[in-house]
Scaffold this active site. Sequence first.
Site, PDB file in Angstrom:
ATOM      1  N   ASP A   1      10.002  -3.421   1.671  1.00 45.71           N
ATOM      2  CA  ASP A   1      10.994  -3.398   0.599  1.00 45.71           C
ATOM      3  C   ASP A   1      10.452  -3.951  -0.712  1.00 45.71           C
ATOM      4  O   ASP A   1      10.960  -3.621  -1.786  1.00 45.71           O
ATOM      5  CB  ASP A   1      12.227  -4.205   1.007  1.00 45.71           C
ATOM      6  CG  ASP A   1      12.980  -3.568   2.160  1.00 45.71           C
ATOM      7  OD1 ASP A   1      13.190  -2.349   2.113  1.00 45.71           O
ATOM      8  OD2 ASP A   1      13.329  -4.286   3.112  1.00 45.71           O
TER       9      ASP A   1
ATOM     10  N   HIS B   1       9.402 -11.302   6.830  1.00 46.28           N
ATOM     11  CA  HIS B   1       9.964 -10.277   7.704  1.00 46.28           C
ATOM     12  C   HIS B   1      10.383 -10.911   9.027  1.00 46.28           C
ATOM     13  O   HIS B   1       9.769 -11.882   9.478  1.00 46.28           O
ATOM     14  CB  HIS B   1       8.948  -9.154   7.941  1.00 46.28           C
ATOM     15  CG  HIS B   1       9.535  -7.936   8.588  1.00 46.28           C
ATOM     16  ND1 HIS B   1       9.581  -7.767   9.951  1.00 46.28           N
ATOM     17  CD2 HIS B   1      10.117  -6.840   8.045  1.00 46.28           C
ATOM     18  CE1 HIS B   1      10.165  -6.616  10.219  1.00 46.28           C
ATOM     19  NE2 HIS B   1      10.502  -6.023   9.097  1.00 46.28           N
TER      20      HIS B   1
END
Length: 458
Positions: free
Chosen positions: A394, A335
């Site tokens: 995700d 991330h």
Amino acid sequence: MKSKLDIFVANETFFNELSSKAQQNNQIDPQLYKDSGAKQGLRNVDGTGVLIGFSKVGEVQAYSQDDNGEKIPMEGRLFYRGIEITDLVKGYQNEQRHGFEEVCYLLLFGSLPNKNQLLQFKETLGKNRTLPDGFTEDMILKAPSSDIMNKLARNVLTCYSYDSNPEDNSLSNVLRQSIELIAEFPTMSAYGYQAKVHFYDQMSLFIHIPDPELSTSENFLHLIRPNNRYTKLEAEVLDLCLVLHAEHGGGNNSTFTARVVTSTDTDTYSAIAAAVGSLKGPKHGGANIKVTQMMEDIKQNVKDWNNEKELEDYLAKIIKKEAFDRTGLLYGIGHAVYTLSDPRAILLKEKAKELAKEKHLEEEFNLYCSIEKLAPQVFSEINKDVRTIVPNVDFYSGFVYKMLNIPLELYTPIFAMSRVAGWCAHRIEELVNSGKIIRPAYKNIIEKSSFIPLEQRT
């Protein structure tokens, strides 16, 4: 009459020459960013975002500081209006109710609603879910799109024409528009999908009327399923997804886009449509689609999902650009902000496990867990990178949507119908503080030249 695509194909050599020229004349030496200290992507050297303002809406924490002011990676924390997301989720789950509507209220108005306020807010959302007269027929069914996000952006802009007071940026009017958009996004997304599959995939068309008594997650499942049916757990899991995607600070690309456009004093529909266009990108809201596609590829190429060595070998091929889409990316792993953990992924993983049991997909859930465990060490070994990389939201959201039997085309629109609450909250904050128009600077580096008469050009 030739189509524009036919014209392009007929002149393909010409367009290829133009493409080469554009590529050559727009290339920037990456070393310039290092030498000048320019912030590529508005990022600092360590990957964190450049501080350009302040906000009370959302906060992402990924680092702490030692006594010398040095950044230390920490377990990720996410706050909505100062309330930690884990506390928020556990709070409404313990009361056995859905939380998305409450989160929308919190983001828009800055505090948790009492029982009467929440009831009135839910009723207001419910009454606004139905689209204006003629909207579905004229704006959705008559002009279907192969991509639901493009259709959603167009629908948002079209709402301007159905609004009797679209240009008024007073707080009360923008709040009205915001609530209407939050209510309408699920309906627009569901109807946009139905139009797409009917006209492009030749499937049966069915349009259900929104139910004002249902929660947002229940209503969406009601709209996209031919028989309107869903289980209690399915609605709970989708509600959690909406809660986790509703806000992520002012620096994420789509929210920043909403604030940039808002800073020009334009109308609500222009600002939100721009944010939809930003979210569509596979580097942003479309990431969970790439995760799902990557996982399908892994499932097809790894014979024994329980064999860690076989999994490691195939993950290594992906990282070395020898498999899947040859980009070298492990989608859903890592991330831009979080370092040691993404709190959204942790919360969603808990619910994904519960749903996998109901759907008898425990084996596939275990595959996700194995990849979560193995991917960081394989990445580190190949790239000689000691940074900790962890799954982001995700990684599990695509798997959850698949278990909910939600079509791939709706993954990113679901993100949009959640994040629109955060976009509207940040738009309101931008308007309330009446800041300057957002205008970063770019340094021009091309060598200066003089005009050359046409006859003398080669």
